[in-house]
Design a protein around this motif. Structure first.
Motif, PDB file in Angstrom:
ATOM      1  N   ALA A 275      84.238  92.871  42.490  1.00  0.00           N
ATOM      2  CA  ALA A 275      83.182  93.729  41.929  1.00  0.00           C
ATOM      3  C   ALA A 275      83.788  94.728  40.943  1.00  0.00           C
ATOM      4  O   ALA A 275      83.248  94.963  39.856  1.00  0.00           O
ATOM      5  CB  ALA A 275      82.455  94.459  43.054  1.00  0.00           C
ATOM      6  N   GLN A 276      84.934  95.283  41.288  1.00  0.00           N
ATOM      7  CA  GLN A 276      85.583  96.249  40.390  1.00  0.00           C
ATOM      8  C   GLN A 276      85.988  95.575  39.085  1.00  0.00           C
ATOM      9  O   GLN A 276      85.818  96.119  38.004  1.00  0.00           O
ATOM     10  CB  GLN A 276      86.816  96.854  41.078  1.00  0.00           C
ATOM     11  N   LYS A 277      86.529  94.377  39.182  1.00  0.00           N
ATOM     12  CA  LYS A 277      86.991  93.676  37.976  1.00  0.00           C
ATOM     13  C   LYS A 277      85.803  93.277  37.092  1.00  0.00           C
ATOM     14  O   LYS A 277      85.872  93.365  35.876  1.00  0.00           O
ATOM     15  CB  LYS A 277      87.790  92.435  38.413  1.00  0.00           C
TER      16      LYS A 277
ATOM     17  N   PHE B 162      91.830  89.161  43.239  1.00  0.00           N
ATOM     18  CA  PHE B 162      91.162  90.416  42.873  1.00  0.00           C
ATOM     19  C   PHE B 162      91.518  91.552  43.846  1.00  0.00           C
ATOM     20  O   PHE B 162      90.713  91.941  44.694  1.00  0.00           O
ATOM     21  CB  PHE B 162      89.637  90.204  42.863  1.00  0.00           C
ATOM     22  N   PRO B 163      92.729  92.094  43.736  1.00  0.00           N
ATOM     23  CA  PRO B 163      93.068  93.223  44.610  1.00  0.00           C
ATOM     24  C   PRO B 163      92.170  94.421  44.309  1.00  0.00           C
ATOM     25  O   PRO B 163      91.840  94.671  43.150  1.00  0.00           O
ATOM     26  CB  PRO B 163      94.530  93.524  44.252  1.00  0.00           C
ATOM     27  N   ALA B 164      91.772  95.142  45.348  1.00  0.00           N
ATOM     28  CA  ALA B 164      90.819  96.249  45.167  1.00  0.00           C
ATOM     29  C   ALA B 164      91.528  97.590  45.059  1.00  0.00           C
ATOM     30  O   ALA B 164      92.515  97.834  45.740  1.00  0.00           O
ATOM     31  CB  ALA B 164      89.847  96.281  46.341  1.00  0.00           C
ATOM     32  N   ASP B 165      91.012  98.451  44.186  1.00  0.00           N
ATOM     33  CA  ASP B 165      91.476  99.842  44.139  1.00  0.00           C
ATOM     34  C   ASP B 165      90.746 100.617  45.232  1.00  0.00           C
ATOM     35  O   ASP B 165      89.616 100.283  45.576  1.00  0.00           O
ATOM     36  CB  ASP B 165      91.152 100.475  42.780  1.00  0.00           C
ATOM     37  N   PRO B 166      91.394 101.694  45.755  1.00  0.00           N
ATOM     38  CA  PRO B 166      90.710 102.471  46.794  1.00  0.00           C
ATOM     39  C   PRO B 166      89.431 103.117  46.268  1.00  0.00           C
ATOM     40  O   PRO B 166      89.338 103.433  45.080  1.00  0.00           O
ATOM     41  CB  PRO B 166      91.728 103.542  47.176  1.00  0.00           C
ATOM     42  N   VAL B 167      88.456 103.282  47.138  1.00  0.00           N
ATOM     43  CA  VAL B 167      87.160 103.848  46.758  1.00  0.00           C
ATOM     44  C   VAL B 167      86.900 105.041  47.670  1.00  0.00           C
ATOM     45  O   VAL B 167      87.214 104.987  48.855  1.00  0.00           O
ATOM     46  CB  VAL B 167      86.050 102.788  47.003  1.00  0.00           C
ATOM     47  N   SER B 168      86.325 106.117  47.108  1.00  0.00           N
ATOM     48  CA  SER B 168      85.979 107.232  48.004  1.00  0.00           C
ATOM     49  C   SER B 168      84.458 107.316  48.127  1.00  0.00           C
ATOM     50  O   SER B 168      83.722 106.829  47.275  1.00  0.00           O
ATOM     51  CB  SER B 168      86.551 108.540  47.472  1.00  0.00           C
ATOM     52  N   GLY B 169      84.015 107.905  49.192  1.00  0.00           N
ATOM     53  CA  GLY B 169      82.568 108.076  49.395  1.00  0.00           C
ATOM     54  C   GLY B 169      81.954 106.908  50.113  1.00  0.00           C
ATOM     55  O   GLY B 169      82.568 105.860  50.275  1.00  0.00           O
TER      56      GLY B 169
END
Ligand SMILES: Cc1cc2nc3c(=O)[nH]c(=O)nc-3n(C[C@H](O)[C@H](O)[C@H](O)COP(=O)(O)OP(=O)(O)OC[C@H]3O[C@@H](n4cnc5c(N)ncnc54)[C@H](O)[C@@H]3O)c2cc1C
Length: 298
Positions: A22-24, A140-147
């Motif tokens: 999804a991020q990509k 697709f490695p994910a970046d950390p997400v906050s919230g």
């Protein structure tokens, strides 16, 4: 407007595996959670929670999903047997384009996927909208997400021609092959089912992993059908894949390519698997595995 809907079947872990895709893709996205714990911490605009006690049979579920996916340009699930069963039916019902086993993307309409047992990588441009995708998360490695995302309840009315009579779990308490962080697989030289279970199953249990097998092992009755890894079996992408007594056929390698670290144990120094392995141990698996277990005290 372009918008992505991620579909998770039975729990938050699937959402976390899809977050990197999804991020990509970079489109605003919602998550539809059919059953299990809703993934609220992956950066979705909304989590749509159907909250079913169990995942319905594929034909009913595809029918029920029709109204919930309206308005999305992209619909994506993990690349596994269930997604291919349900989402392919859904693609037929809503006349969507479909690309399976996505490992990369160039643009929101252009995707890469392995073909011919992984020996070529195809770039596929999809002209239809919506497009339904099954995604291999290792790409697709994910970046950390906050919230945390707001959760909305949705009604998924799933009724179809097929009715599930019963479900019998196989493989005991071991993690699911396609989701496991560690997979220990064995091939033909394991010889019989009891030896396979003791040597491969025992090693997998000691590492908290899943057991897998080659088609040769399955065809010889050494391992159960659902343990087959490869082109015509399951696709796995663990942190650690241990291949014991496996030659490294193209068809087997097609299922393990996305593993982070491949360790091969084979008594033939010229076995093809050593071309792909990150770590190769030349030796008899019946001696090497007990030695490793003794060194690790597991
Ligand atoms: C259309 C098609 C689809 C297929 N799909 C799949 C698939 O999805 N998955 C799959 O796995 N295969 C698949 N195959 C089969 C594939 O081609 C190979 O035949 C199979 O993977 C070989 O399995 P293996 O490595 O267990 O056996 P083998 O090829 O017999 O290799 C055994 C290996 O073990 C080593 N060995 C022997 N004894 C020991 C010992 N004591 N200690 C250590 N090493 C030892 C040998 O040196 C050898 O390298 C498919 C084939 C076709 C035609």
């Amino acid at each position: 407007m372009s918008k992505l809907l991620l579909i998770t079947f039975d729990g938050g872990a699937e959402g976390h595996q899809l977050a990197g895709f999804a991020q990509k893709l970079g489109l605003p996205f919602d998550v539809l959670c059919i059953s299990g714990e809703a993934p609220t911490e992956i950066g979705a605009a909304r989590v749509l929670n159907a909250g079913l006690a169990e995942v319905p049979p594929a034909d009913a579920l595809a029918e029920g999903l029709k109204s919930l996916v309206a308005g999305y340009s992209h619909i994506a699930g993990l690349s596994n047997m269930r997604s291919k069963d349900v989402l392919a039916r859904l693609a037929g019902l809503i006349e969507a384009g479909m690309v399976t086993d996505v490992i990369g993307l160039q643009s929101p309409t252009s995707f890469t996927r392995p073909m011919v047992a992984g020996s070529v990588i195809a770039t596929v441009e999809v002209l239809a909208e919506p497009v339904i995708l099954t995604v291999r998360p290792a790409g697709f490695p994910a970046d950390p997400v906050s919230g945390s995302s707001p959760v909305e309840s949705v009604t998924l009315a799933a009724s179809g021609q097929a009715q599930r009579i019963s479900v019998t779990a196989r493989g005991g308490a071991r993690p699911d092959l396609s989701q496991a962080r560690v997979v220990v697989s064995g091939g033909r030289p394991l010889g019989d089912a009891e030896t396979f279970e003791r040597v491969i199953g025992g090693f997998a249990d000691a590492l908290g992993g899943a057991a897998g097998a080659t088609r040769a092992a399955v065809d010889s009755g050494i391992a159960a059908n659902e343990l087959q890894v490869g082109q015509t079996g399951k696709i796995v992408a663990p942190e650690l894949y241990i291949a014991a007594g496996i030659s490294g056929s193209t068809q087997h390698m097609a299922g393990i390519k996305d593993s982070k670290l491949i360790v091969a144990i084979n008594k033939d120094p010229d076995a093809p698997i050593f071309e792909f392995a990150d770590l190769g141990l030349v030796g008899d698996l019946f001696e090497v595995i007990p030695e490793i277990r003794a060194k690790l005290s597991v």
